[in-house]
Design an enzyme around this catalytic site. Sequence first.
Site, PDB file in Angstrom:
ATOM      1  N   ASP A  24      61.543 -11.562  -6.003  1.00 42.92           N
ATOM      2  CA  ASP A  24      60.352 -11.336  -5.209  1.00 42.92           C
ATOM      3  C   ASP A  24      59.167 -11.939  -5.957  1.00 42.92           C
ATOM      4  O   ASP A  24      58.918 -11.592  -7.112  1.00 42.92           O
ATOM      5  CB  ASP A  24      60.160  -9.820  -5.014  1.00 42.92           C
ATOM      6  CG  ASP A  24      59.582  -9.491  -3.653  1.00 42.92           C
ATOM      7  OD1 ASP A  24      58.583 -10.115  -3.281  1.00 42.92           O
ATOM      8  OD2 ASP A  24      60.133  -8.594  -2.982  1.00 42.92           O
TER       9      ASP A  24
ATOM     10  N   ASP B 133      55.982 -12.722  -1.366  1.00 43.91           N
ATOM     11  CA  ASP B 133      55.186 -11.593  -0.903  1.00 43.91           C
ATOM     12  C   ASP B 133      53.850 -12.036  -0.296  1.00 43.91           C
ATOM     13  O   ASP B 133      53.142 -12.840  -0.917  1.00 43.91           O
ATOM     14  CB  ASP B 133      54.923 -10.690  -2.125  1.00 43.91           C
ATOM     15  CG  ASP B 133      54.363  -9.345  -1.745  1.00 43.91           C
ATOM     16  OD1 ASP B 133      55.076  -8.592  -1.057  1.00 43.91           O
ATOM     17  OD2 ASP B 133      53.225  -9.043  -2.133  1.00 43.91           O
TER      18      ASP B 133
ATOM     19  N   GLU C  21      56.794 -13.964   3.414  1.00 41.47           N
ATOM     20  CA  GLU C  21      56.439 -12.785   4.215  1.00 41.47           C
ATOM     21  C   GLU C  21      55.113 -13.083   4.918  1.00 41.47           C
ATOM     22  O   GLU C  21      54.091 -13.237   4.269  1.00 41.47           O
ATOM     23  CB  GLU C  21      56.287 -11.561   3.303  1.00 41.47           C
ATOM     24  CG  GLU C  21      56.048 -10.293   4.102  1.00 41.47           C
ATOM     25  CD  GLU C  21      55.344  -9.196   3.306  1.00 41.47           C
ATOM     26  OE1 GLU C  21      55.448  -8.034   3.707  1.00 41.47           O
ATOM     27  OE2 GLU C  21      54.676  -9.504   2.310  1.00 41.47           O
TER      28      GLU C  21
ATOM     29  N   HIS D 199      61.867  -2.750   3.032  1.00 42.75           N
ATOM     30  CA  HIS D 199      61.323  -1.617   2.275  1.00 42.75           C
ATOM     31  C   HIS D 199      59.969  -1.152   2.784  1.00 42.75           C
ATOM     32  O   HIS D 199      59.414  -0.194   2.253  1.00 42.75           O
ATOM     33  CB  HIS D 199      61.226  -2.009   0.801  1.00 42.75           C
ATOM     34  CG  HIS D 199      60.254  -3.148   0.620  1.00 42.75           C
ATOM     35  ND1 HIS D 199      60.496  -4.416   1.098  1.00 42.75           N
ATOM     36  CD2 HIS D 199      59.022  -3.198   0.068  1.00 42.75           C
ATOM     37  CE1 HIS D 199      59.460  -5.195   0.845  1.00 42.75           C
ATOM     38  NE2 HIS D 199      58.553  -4.477   0.213  1.00 42.75           N
ATOM     39  N   ASP D 200      59.385  -1.860   3.765  1.00 38.70           N
ATOM     40  CA  ASP D 200      58.069  -1.483   4.292  1.00 38.70           C
ATOM     41  C   ASP D 200      58.133  -0.846   5.676  1.00 38.70           C
ATOM     42  O   ASP D 200      57.107  -0.396   6.184  1.00 38.70           O
ATOM     43  CB  ASP D 200      57.166  -2.727   4.411  1.00 38.70           C
ATOM     44  CG  ASP D 200      56.768  -3.300   3.066  1.00 38.70           C
ATOM     45  OD1 ASP D 200      56.641  -2.525   2.096  1.00 38.70           O
ATOM     46  OD2 ASP D 200      56.583  -4.531   2.978  1.00 38.70           O
TER      47      ASP D 200
HETATM   48  C1  GLC Z   1      54.164  -6.803   0.840  1.00 39.48           C
HETATM   49  C2  GLC Z   1      55.262  -5.930   0.294  1.00 39.48           C
HETATM   50  C3  GLC Z   1      54.756  -4.531   0.200  1.00 39.48           C
HETATM   51  C4  GLC Z   1      53.580  -4.534  -0.761  1.00 39.48           C
HETATM   52  C5  GLC Z   1      52.516  -5.533  -0.346  1.00 39.48           C
HETATM   53  C6  GLC Z   1      51.550  -5.801  -1.452  1.00 39.48           C
HETATM   54  O1  GLC Z   1      53.818  -6.475   2.130  1.00 39.48           O
HETATM   55  O2  GLC Z   1      56.409  -6.040   1.075  1.00 39.48           O
HETATM   56  O3  GLC Z   1      55.747  -3.644  -0.208  1.00 39.48           O
HETATM   57  O4  GLC Z   1      53.011  -3.263  -0.809  1.00 39.48           O
HETATM   58  O5  GLC Z   1      53.063  -6.785  -0.005  1.00 39.48           O
HETATM   59  O6  GLC Z   1      52.177  -6.503  -2.486  1.00 39.48           O
END
Ligand code: GLC
Length: 529
Positions: free
Chosen positions: A98, A194, A236, A310-311
Amino acid sequence: MNIKKWQKQIVYQIYPRSFKDSNGDGIGDLKGIISKLDYIKDLGATAIWISPCFASPMKDGGYDISDYRSIDPIFGTNADMDELLLEAKKRDIGIILDLVVNHTSDQHVWFQEALKGKDNHYHDYYVWRKKANTLGSVFGGNAWEYVPALDEYYLHLFAKEQPDLNWENPKLREDIYEMMNYWLDKGVYGFRMDVIENLGKQPDLLITTNGEHLHEYLQEMHQKVYEGREAFSVGECWGADDHTRILYTDPDRKELNMVFQFSFFAQFWSQKNGKWNPSPFDLIKLKEVLFHKQITETKRSWNANFWDNHDLPRATISFCKGMDRKEASKMLFAISCFEQGTPFIYQGDEIGMGHPLFLKEEEIVDVEARNNLTCLRDQGFSKEDVFKMVSLNCRDNARTPFSWDSTKDGGFSTGTPWLKAPADYQTCNVEAEKNDETSVLSFFKKLIAFRQKEDILPLVLFGDFIPLAEDSPSSFSFLRVYKDQEIGFIANFSPSPITNPWEGKELLFGSVPEDRYIPSCGVLIYRLK
Ligand code: GLC
Ligand code: CA
């Protein structure tokens, strides 16, 4: 058609805190992951994306990194990472790390140096302003934090312990590319990137995603990191739509392999309270988004197919009310596997894992949830309502310890897990499913093996996608057409039986036996030509 390696991956996402604890401290770790590589191999996954396992004060579950080159001691050591890479390689599994480079932790040495003064080399690695504006943080509250000693504000699009990096600074960019190359040279297969869409942020204009220079940075990154390597990249991108996806993933533009798009999920968030107060699920709306994604420019772009991470709360719970959770898990994965693109599995999907039952506020630990326990109260909601909104929709729901067997807390740890286990771990676990032919786990294995077959894979990856029954409130159905082949896919995305339109045709694969009717969550795949 020549299939590229990245195109045919089946990616399994691990949230390392919650996967397997090897030393009884209640926190999952790299040695735990190593001990389960055979399980993942046996499932049929070909790559593993590991959520951040780097040094971190853990204000945001590791998405606040204080050293990009060290493994956090709670997860193990750098030697454990070397061993993981070696063991994964032996099994022909790629390790995807990640990459959290929109921000660092406030404990990162760069930020600590930046705080020393405006003349410090690292000051400009972050985003500073004399005045704050109204820009909000994703985790609630304003996105600017005042530093009295400097009489300046720094930007944090997430928690205040996650200061945003300044991508306009070429020295910062060079340092990031060097770090990425360091990991790739070590044998890492690629990165999940991310909130990568935030790199071009223009905070003065209140622009956070899709900023002016975003794609320039991604092209530069490609050139300095990915060029000439066989590496995997997935971004993402909460703000990506079917047209901006092309900007990221058109191979000619040389940016990323694929991006996660979220509107299938976020369309159900409410105007005012977003994820905390979602509107009722509507299958027709879901299909509108997913089908549109499938028919728009897929020859010039690539999809990442996922339901959970995970979100997000588990889709079997958000989208499949009145249906059997385990059967729903099978159905959702079958859709991911037969849509165009690369399927992602989030740990636990393959056994149909559910949520924990949170009984009190103190059991909820996530930073976003905790901030919003306060923000929502400030908006006038009652304590009871806030607890309900947060406990049902918070990120902790998906971050529960993994259920390996029916022993205490699902056999994840011999100690006390850092977060509550799912409510029904005693019946929903790997041990209970592994020898059961009808289980979710067995279904995932059979489905992956079927999809990856030589005569099916090209069709799934490159075939045209033709939506069917768009207005049906119960079926999720489409054709895939490739050269002279045609495959029909139908899933019953509803609690009651539906009629099977293809009864008597050549059945290739199913989660249920063929019949005139398809039961709730049943999936059937036919060869039509
Ligand atoms: C992304 C991650 C999340 C995190 C955020 C800030 O959305 O998936 O878990 O809190 O970025 O890094
Ligand atoms: Ca541990």
